[in-house]
Write a protein that holds these residues in place. Structure first.
Motif, short mmCIF file in Angstrom:
data_model
loop_
_atom_site.label_atom_id
_atom_site.label_comp_id
_atom_site.label_asym_id
_atom_site.label_seq_id
_atom_site.Cartn_x
_atom_site.Cartn_y
_atom_site.Cartn_z
N THR A 1 -4.67 2.81 10.36
CA THR A 1 -3.59 3.31 9.52
C THR A 1 -4.15 4.38 8.60
O THR A 1 -5.08 4.11 7.81
N LEU A 2 -3.62 5.61 8.72
CA LEU A 2 -4.07 6.73 7.90
C LEU A 2 -2.96 7.12 6.93
O LEU A 2 -1.89 7.57 7.34
N GLY A 3 -3.19 6.93 5.65
CA GLY A 3 -2.26 7.40 4.65
C GLY A 3 -1.15 6.40 4.34
O GLY A 3 -0.75 5.60 5.18
N ASN A 4 -0.62 6.51 3.11
CA ASN A 4 0.47 5.63 2.69
C ASN A 4 1.83 6.20 3.07
O ASN A 4 1.91 7.23 3.76
N ASP A 5 2.90 5.56 2.61
CA ASP A 5 4.23 5.98 3.05
C ASP A 5 4.70 7.29 2.41
O ASP A 5 5.79 7.78 2.73
N ALA A 6 3.88 7.87 1.53
CA ALA A 6 4.22 9.17 0.96
C ALA A 6 3.67 10.33 1.79
O ALA A 6 4.03 11.50 1.55
N VAL A 7 2.84 10.04 2.76
CA VAL A 7 2.24 11.08 3.60
C VAL A 7 3.30 11.65 4.55
O VAL A 7 4.04 10.90 5.20
N THR A 8 3.37 12.98 4.62
CA THR A 8 4.36 13.64 5.49
C THR A 8 3.76 14.34 6.68
O THR A 8 4.46 14.64 7.65
N ASN A 9 2.47 14.64 6.63
CA ASN A 9 1.81 15.29 7.76
C ASN A 9 0.40 14.75 7.93
O ASN A 9 -0.28 14.43 6.95
N VAL A 10 -0.03 14.68 9.18
CA VAL A 10 -1.41 14.32 9.50
C VAL A 10 -1.99 15.44 10.34
O VAL A 10 -1.45 15.77 11.40
N TYR A 11 -3.06 16.05 9.87
CA TYR A 11 -3.67 17.19 10.56
C TYR A 11 -4.94 16.73 11.28
O TYR A 11 -5.81 16.10 10.68
N ILE A 12 -5.02 17.05 12.56
CA ILE A 12 -6.23 16.82 13.34
C ILE A 12 -6.88 18.18 13.54
O ILE A 12 -6.43 18.99 14.34
N ALA A 13 -7.90 18.46 12.76
CA ALA A 13 -8.57 19.76 12.68
C ALA A 13 -7.71 20.73 11.85
O ALA A 13 -6.48 20.62 11.81
N GLN B 1 -8.92 -4.04 11.60
CA GLN B 1 -8.02 -3.05 11.04
C GLN B 1 -8.82 -1.97 10.30
O GLN B 1 -9.74 -2.30 9.54
N THR B 2 -8.47 -0.72 10.52
CA THR B 2 -9.04 0.40 9.79
C THR B 2 -7.94 1.01 8.94
O THR B 2 -6.91 1.44 9.48
N VAL B 3 -8.15 1.02 7.63
CA VAL B 3 -7.12 1.46 6.69
C VAL B 3 -7.74 2.50 5.76
O VAL B 3 -8.72 2.20 5.07
N ILE B 4 -7.17 3.71 5.76
CA ILE B 4 -7.78 4.80 5.00
C ILE B 4 -6.72 5.50 4.16
O ILE B 4 -5.69 5.93 4.68
N GLY B 5 -7.03 5.62 2.85
CA GLY B 5 -6.14 6.35 1.95
C GLY B 5 -5.80 5.55 0.72
O GLY B 5 -6.04 4.34 0.64
N TYR B 6 -5.18 6.22 -0.25
CA TYR B 6 -4.79 5.58 -1.50
C TYR B 6 -3.60 4.63 -1.28
O TYR B 6 -2.58 5.02 -0.69
N ALA B 7 -3.74 3.39 -1.73
CA ALA B 7 -2.66 2.40 -1.70
C ALA B 7 -2.05 2.26 -0.30
O ALA B 7 -0.83 2.18 -0.14
N VAL B 8 -2.90 2.22 0.70
CA VAL B 8 -2.45 2.07 2.08
C VAL B 8 -2.58 0.60 2.49
O VAL B 8 -3.55 -0.06 2.17
N THR B 9 -1.58 0.12 3.21
CA THR B 9 -1.64 -1.22 3.78
C THR B 9 -1.68 -1.12 5.30
O THR B 9 -0.87 -0.42 5.90
N GLY B 10 -2.62 -1.81 5.90
CA GLY B 10 -2.72 -1.81 7.35
C GLY B 10 -1.47 -2.39 8.00
O GLY B 10 -0.71 -3.14 7.37
N GLN B 11 -1.25 -2.06 9.27
CA GLN B 11 -0.03 -2.45 9.95
C GLN B 11 -0.19 -3.59 10.95
O GLN B 11 0.74 -4.36 11.17
#
Length: 297
Positions: free
Chosen positions: A264-276, A248-258
């Motif tokens: 898993t990128l970001g916790n449940d407060a993240v609303t957007n993920v930008y690639i570049a 599992q790869t888990v990145i971000g504050y207070a993130v739990t892998g799935q």
């Protein structure tokens, strides 16, 4: 010649050795056999420092400062530095070690090139497999026996590791309760919170089986009970989804892998993920092809 002696019984049996300094009661004062009494270049300061009965070979260019520091029966032990009460107190034939702190490197008899700084650090009997160990901090690597190539920096870091190899723990309580398993190739960086609400990285209780090839960076990262393999957690309070997680790869504050074999990128407060930065990067999913994300207005 050129010896300096101050104290009752100091350098009492040194017959041929040159350039030694003995200050304190019985410093460099043990019985030395006909070979060991030619030892040169040692500095012993403190009651019974380097005060053991030396045998079989010369022991040279050692420094012992403190009550009973480096005070066993040295037999060809050279270039060691022991500072603190009973530091290196049982060493007999190891070379080029540095031990600073009360009872640092206390029980080992024959290890080389170790750097041990902190009271009670690396106290157990270490074998030659543990040569070149680095332990800095109170009680760090305190029960290590044969684990190879370990580095612990921080109070009580890698505190329970005995046989695990190639582990790196940096931070207060990092990898605190690993148990006596063959835990190998783990990297934990992050201290516990001052109030104890979060443990140091990988500071949880490893109670069932070995955990290897994991990376945890951040206070409280990957601190659950574990027998986990091949995971990466980056971010304060980040963790995998289960005790026996794998890949599992888990990145971000207070993130739990799935799930295992997931990212898993970001916790449940993240609303957007930008690639570049222009949101138009291309990425590949498995072997089935590529998906191009269109630029957003």
């Amino acid at each position: 010649d050129n010896n300096t002696i101050l104290g009752y019984g100091a350098m009492d049996d040194m017959v041929e050795g040159d350039d030694n300094v003995a200050i304190g009661m019985n410093a460099l004062g043990g019985a030395l056999d006909a070979t060991a009494d030619a030892s040169a270049g040692n500095i012993a300061i403190g009651k019974a420092a380097m005060g053991g009965a030396w045998v079989s070979a010369t022991s040279e260019y050692n420094v012992a400062i403190g009550h009973q520091a480096l005070d066993d029966a040295l037999a060809g032990s050279n270039y060691n530095v022991a500072i603190g009460r009973r530091a290196c107190t049982m060493l007999t034939s190891g070379d080029s070690n540095i031990a600073i702190g009360a009872d640092a490197l206390y029980s080992s008899t024959d290890v080389d090139k170790c750097i041990i700084i902190g009271a009670d650090a690396a106290q157990a009997v270490m074998t030659a497999d543990a040569d070149a160990t680095i332990a800095i901090g109170f009680s760090s690597l305190s029960v290590l026996t044969s684990g190879q190539a370990c580095i612990a920096i921080g109070n009580e870091s890698l505190n329970e590791n005995t046989i695990g190899d190639s582990n790196i723990a940096i931070g207060f309580n990092a990898m605190l309760e690993t148990g006596a398993f063959q835990n190998d190739n783990n990297i934990a960086i992050g201290s516990s919170n001052p109030d104890g609400s979060l443990l140091g990285a990988m500071g949880g209780d490893w109670v069932t089986a070995a955990s290897s090839n994991n990376v945890a960076i951040g206070t409280g990262s990957m601190t659950g009970d574990m027998n986990a393999l091949n995971n990466t957690c980056i971010g304060k309070d980040s963790d995998t989804s289960a005790v026996s997680s794998s890949n599992q790869t888990v990145i971000g504050y207070a993130v739990t892998g799935q799930a295992d074999n997931s990212v898993t990128l970001g916790n449940d407060a993240v609303t957007n993920v930008y690639i570049a930065e222009d949101s138009g990067a291309r990425f590949t999913i498995g072997t089935g092809g590529a998906v191009t994300m269109p630029n957003q207005p």
